[in-house]
Design a protein around this motif. Structure first.
Motif, short mmCIF file in Angstrom:
data_model
loop_
_atom_site.label_atom_id
_atom_site.label_comp_id
_atom_site.label_asym_id
_atom_site.label_seq_id
_atom_site.Cartn_x
_atom_site.Cartn_y
_atom_site.Cartn_z
N GLN A 198 -4.32 -10.09 4.81
CA GLN A 198 -3.48 -8.90 4.74
C GLN A 198 -2.14 -9.33 4.14
OE1 GLN A 198 -2.99 -7.73 8.84
NE2 GLN A 198 -2.58 -9.82 9.46
N VAL A 246 -1.64 3.93 -6.52
CA VAL A 246 -2.29 2.67 -6.17
C VAL A 246 -3.80 2.92 -6.07
CG1 VAL A 246 -2.49 0.91 -4.35
CG2 VAL A 246 -0.24 1.85 -4.96
N GLU A 247 -4.59 2.10 -6.72
CA GLU A 247 -6.05 2.25 -6.69
C GLU A 247 -6.61 1.74 -5.35
OE1 GLU A 247 -8.16 3.45 -9.07
OE2 GLU A 247 -6.45 4.08 -10.27
N PRO A 248 -7.81 2.20 -4.97
CA PRO A 248 -8.42 1.69 -3.74
C PRO A 248 -8.54 0.16 -3.78
CG PRO A 248 -9.66 3.57 -4.56
CD PRO A 248 -8.64 3.24 -5.61
N GLY A 249 -8.12 -0.47 -2.71
CA GLY A 249 -8.24 -1.92 -2.60
C GLY A 249 -7.15 -2.71 -3.30
N GLU A 250 -6.19 -2.02 -3.90
CA GLU A 250 -5.18 -2.69 -4.70
C GLU A 250 -3.93 -2.99 -3.86
OE1 GLU A 250 -4.42 -1.80 -9.42
OE2 GLU A 250 -3.73 -0.29 -8.03
N ASP A 251 -3.35 -4.18 -4.04
CA ASP A 251 -2.06 -4.46 -3.40
C ASP A 251 -0.94 -3.79 -4.21
OD1 ASP A 251 -2.79 -5.94 -1.14
OD2 ASP A 251 -3.17 -7.70 -2.37
N LEU A 252 0.22 -3.64 -3.57
CA LEU A 252 1.32 -2.89 -4.21
C LEU A 252 1.81 -3.59 -5.48
CD1 LEU A 252 3.29 -2.02 -0.94
CD2 LEU A 252 1.54 -0.65 -2.11
N VAL A 259 -0.54 6.93 -1.89
CA VAL A 259 0.38 5.81 -2.09
C VAL A 259 0.56 5.54 -3.58
CG1 VAL A 259 0.79 3.35 -1.69
CG2 VAL A 259 -0.16 4.78 0.14
#
Lengths: 285, 285
Positions: free
Chosen positions: A250, A135-141, A102
């Motif tokens: 979420q 996108v980094e792990p745990g990051e929102d868009l 992503v």
């Protein structure tokens, strides 16, 4: 002769057990005996699937596990997760690991209707692209888009909405690739270009960008969509909702409903999530 | 003494080299010597990163590679991909592997304004959910939704649009989870329920679903968004565009622009991609 110790592991609600080499280390000499004793025990207990999380420092477990019928499931830099399906009555229904990369492209438009555009250092033909990246792990868009814009161009911005996204298969590592276009509003104007990644960065009139010969078809399509949606006063907004299933917050992305109101008052855009909550991953209902 | 053979590998445009154990097998006895000779050669040639794709049957390579400073990058059931960054002048900038799991929920609405709803077999509290599941490698979102609906309920359907999607972190395998809600129009009405996965499946009035106590907050939100978007005549449509960068077709999801026309003539919805092309992954401009 003393019976070998068995692995304890952690049980899950799918009648599986996971052994971590970090929590229950065993020397190369003793590992195979402990494994065999444990497997017999798990078979008797109707364990359906056995997982081994093997850290780098216990890599000598890997060939032994393969010898006993384990296969790979996924890996992180410091460990590999191996699995064996034990049940003979049921087919293996363990879900695959993630196979979608992503990324985000930032669509940063200022009050003069100029778009923030970049030229990447490593590329084969001239182009004006959007700043962005993975996108980094745990990051929102939104958070990812703000971070990439700051890193590449020095511009501070705030999240507004999504414009659209692209899904394509057979990309890096043979994964599918989802690339979200995130509309941001700049807070600062002065560009500080990242020399390592870029060779050019500037504010370009949106109308010029849409017609520029160095703009790839996909980015032109995104820009046209942005202009149409702005004319019609619609956008893909972000809303934070608590998920009982995940027991955490979420972000839900959906079309805003206030079509007429928004089209009349475009400047006072109201995304239902603010930049700071995206940055912090805060709960916000 | 004869000098050991070196690995040939495949070069990439980032000055990297990838060795496949399948294409260049080496016995456990000879592997370390070949590796050492190859590494010296690659250092001289200014190779930036070295990748080893190690098949299950060559798992004895893994501990040797770890001993020489390799770490894991990703794994598939039959191989693990290991990597070592060689360059001392540049930081390691190898992108991570995928860490986003992608699923679909199917929002199937018939001409009587009824929604196709299911109860899953394995769950702790009563609920009416949407049919759906994980997206398979290489699958488009619409294709995945059609497949899951057919598998779980026996209903044939066609793709219309996306409703919205959810992004949450720390889900299965500690991945982030993206769950797309796909609006489908049923072609058949008679339900053939999958007994293995479900305990109930029925057509429920959309208005009843929105207010039902057994519907989780997130699904209620999706249903409300669907109704609002239908009232306003907006949707997230799918368009196939050829990507010069990927040299293949990609699906772009964006808000339709024909707001007024659609709201007047809701039944004659025109997604710019038809079901068959999604099913086949055809090129279609």
């Amino acid at each position: 002769m003393e019976a070998p110790v068995q692995f304890k592991g952690a049980r899950d609600r799918f009648s599986g057990v996971t052994i971590s080499s970090e929590e229950e280390p065993a020397s190369p000499q003793e590992f195979e005996a402990v494994l065999q004793a444990s497997m017999s025990h798990w078979m008797e207990e109707n364990i359906r699937g056995v997982w081994f999380k093997v850290d780098l420092e216990h890599a000598d477990w890997v060939p032994v596990l393969v010898k006993h019928g384990f296969i790979y499931h996924h890996a992180q830099p410091q460990f590999v997760m191996m699995v064996k399906w034990l049940s003979v009555n049921e087919p293996n229904n363990i879900p695959r690991y993630a196979h979608n990369v992503v990324g985000v492209g930032a669509f940063v438009v200022n009050d003069q209707d100029e778009l923030l555009v970049v030229r990447e250092r490593f590329h084969t033909r001239p182009h004006w692209k959007l700043p962005g990246g993975y996108v980094e792990p745990g990051e929102d868009l939104g958070t990812a888009a703000l971070r990439e814009v700051k890193e590449e161009t020095g511009i501070d911005a705030e999240f507004v909405s999504l414009v659209s996204f692209r899904h394509v298969h057979g990309a890096n590592y043979n994964c599918s690739d989802i690339y979200f276009i995130v509309h941001l509003r700049p807070i600062t104007q002065r560009i500080t270009m990242c020399q390592r990644e870029l060779t050019a960065c500037e504010w370009m009139k949106l109308q010029e960008y849409v017609q520029h010969p160095y703009v790839h078809e996909t980015n032109r399509f995104f820009a046209e969509r942005f202009l149409e949606c702005r004319r019609n006063g619609v956008k893909i907004q972000a809303t934070n909702i608590f998920s009982p299933a995940f027991r955490k917050n979420q972000v839900i992305y959906s079309i805003n409903s206030k079509v007429e109101k928004e089209s009349i008052n475009e400047k006072a855009e109201n995304s239902s999530i603010d930049t700071q909550s995206l940055m912090n991953g805060d709960a916000k209902l």
